[in-house]
Write a protein that holds these residues in place. Structure first.
Motif, mmCIF file in Angstrom:
data_model
loop_
_atom_site.group_PDB
_atom_site.id
_atom_site.type_symbol
_atom_site.label_atom_id
_atom_site.label_comp_id
_atom_site.label_asym_id
_atom_site.label_seq_id
_atom_site.Cartn_x
_atom_site.Cartn_y
_atom_site.Cartn_z
ATOM 1 N N ASP A 125 6.738 5.942 0.304
ATOM 2 C CA ASP A 125 6.477 4.597 -0.208
ATOM 3 C C ASP A 125 5.123 4.138 0.343
ATOM 4 O O ASP A 125 5.039 3.413 1.328
ATOM 5 N N LEU A 126 4.064 4.578 -0.317
ATOM 6 C CA LEU A 126 2.721 4.319 0.198
ATOM 7 C C LEU A 126 2.258 2.883 -0.035
ATOM 8 O O LEU A 126 1.177 2.504 0.411
ATOM 9 N N SER A 127 3.082 2.074 -0.700
ATOM 10 C CA SER A 127 2.761 0.648 -0.819
ATOM 11 C C SER A 127 3.100 -0.091 0.480
ATOM 12 O O SER A 127 2.600 -1.182 0.725
ATOM 13 N N ASN A 128 3.942 0.520 1.302
ATOM 14 C CA ASN A 128 4.317 -0.025 2.603
ATOM 15 C C ASN A 128 3.353 0.550 3.649
ATOM 16 O O ASN A 128 3.305 1.763 3.846
ATOM 17 N N ARG A 129 2.604 -0.301 4.303
ATOM 18 C CA ARG A 129 1.564 0.153 5.238
ATOM 19 C C ARG A 129 2.131 1.024 6.362
ATOM 20 O O ARG A 129 1.534 2.030 6.722
ATOM 21 N N MET A 130 3.284 0.657 6.906
ATOM 22 C CA MET A 130 3.870 1.457 7.987
ATOM 23 C C MET A 130 4.278 2.837 7.486
ATOM 24 O O MET A 130 4.049 3.843 8.151
ATOM 25 N N GLU A 131 4.874 2.893 6.295
ATOM 26 C CA GLU A 131 5.246 4.185 5.709
ATOM 27 C C GLU A 131 4.009 5.033 5.427
ATOM 28 O O GLU A 131 4.022 6.248 5.590
ATOM 29 N N GLN A 132 2.939 4.385 5.009
ATOM 30 C CA GLN A 132 1.683 5.081 4.762
ATOM 31 C C GLN A 132 1.153 5.713 6.054
ATOM 32 O O GLN A 132 0.718 6.871 6.060
ATOM 33 N N ILE A 133 1.230 4.983 7.161
ATOM 34 C CA ILE A 133 0.775 5.501 8.461
ATOM 35 C C ILE A 133 1.644 6.682 8.888
ATOM 36 O O ILE A 133 1.129 7.715 9.331
ATOM 37 N N HIS A 186 8.882 9.255 3.690
ATOM 38 C CA HIS A 186 7.785 8.301 3.925
ATOM 39 C C HIS A 186 6.800 8.238 2.754
ATOM 40 O O HIS A 186 5.594 8.088 2.956
#
Length: 133
Positions: free
Chosen positions: A89-97, A87
Motif C-alpha cells: 500500500d504505497l499510498s501509506n507513507r509508513m508502508e512505503q518506507i 507492504h
C-alpha cells in the motif's frame, strides 16, 4: 583483501540478519496476532511456524557464516515477497518506507550471495580445517 576490510563482512552479516533473528523470536511471543495479520493479508496461518524457523535458524546461520550463499538467496526472495504481500500500500507513507526497507535488505542479501560469507565465517573455517588434513 586487507584485514580491516575482511572484518567488515561478518559485521555486515550481523547487521543484515539480526532483524530476522529478533523478529522471528518476537513472533513466538505474539503468535496469534501475527497469524491473524498473515491471514488478513492472504497468507495461510499454517505457514507461520515455517516463517519463524526460517527467520531464527536462517539468520543465525548467516550471522555465523554457514550456508551463506544459499540462505542469502532465500532471504532475498523472502524480503521481496514480504514487501509485495504485506507492504504494497504505497499510498501509506509508513508502508512505503517498510516496502523500501525490505527491497533494500533484499539488495544486501543479493550482495552477500555474490560474495559469500567472507574469511571470518564458519564455512571458511571448516574449509581451512579440511584442507589442512
Amino acid at each position: 583483501m586487507a584485514i580491516h576490510t575482511q572484518m567488515l563482512v561478518p559485521v555486515s552479516r550481523i547487521l543484515l540478519a539480526n532483524i530476522f533473528l529478533i523478529d522471528g523470536v518476537m513472533k513466538l511471543f505474539s503468535y496469534e496476532a501475527v497469524a491473524e495479520w498473515m491471514f488478513l493479508n492472504g497468507v495461510p496461518e499454517a505457514s507461520l511456524p515455517f516463517v519463524i524457523i526460517f527467520e531464527v535458524i536462517g539468520s543465525f546461520f548467516i550471522i555465523i557464516g554457514w550456508q551463506t550463499k544459499i540462505l542469502s538467496l532465500f532471504f532475498f526472495a523472502f524480503c521481496i515477497l514480504t514487501a509485495i504481500i504485506f507492504h504494497s500500500d504505497l499510498s501509506n507513507r509508513m508502508e512505503q518506507i517498510i516496502f523500501m526497507k525490505n527491497v533494500s535488505m533484499a539488495g544486501g542479501f543479493l550482495i552477500l550471495f555474490l560474495h559469500g560469507g567472507g574469511d571470518y565465517s564458519l564455512e571458511r573455517l571448516l574449509k581451512r580445517r579440511s584442507n589442512s588434513r
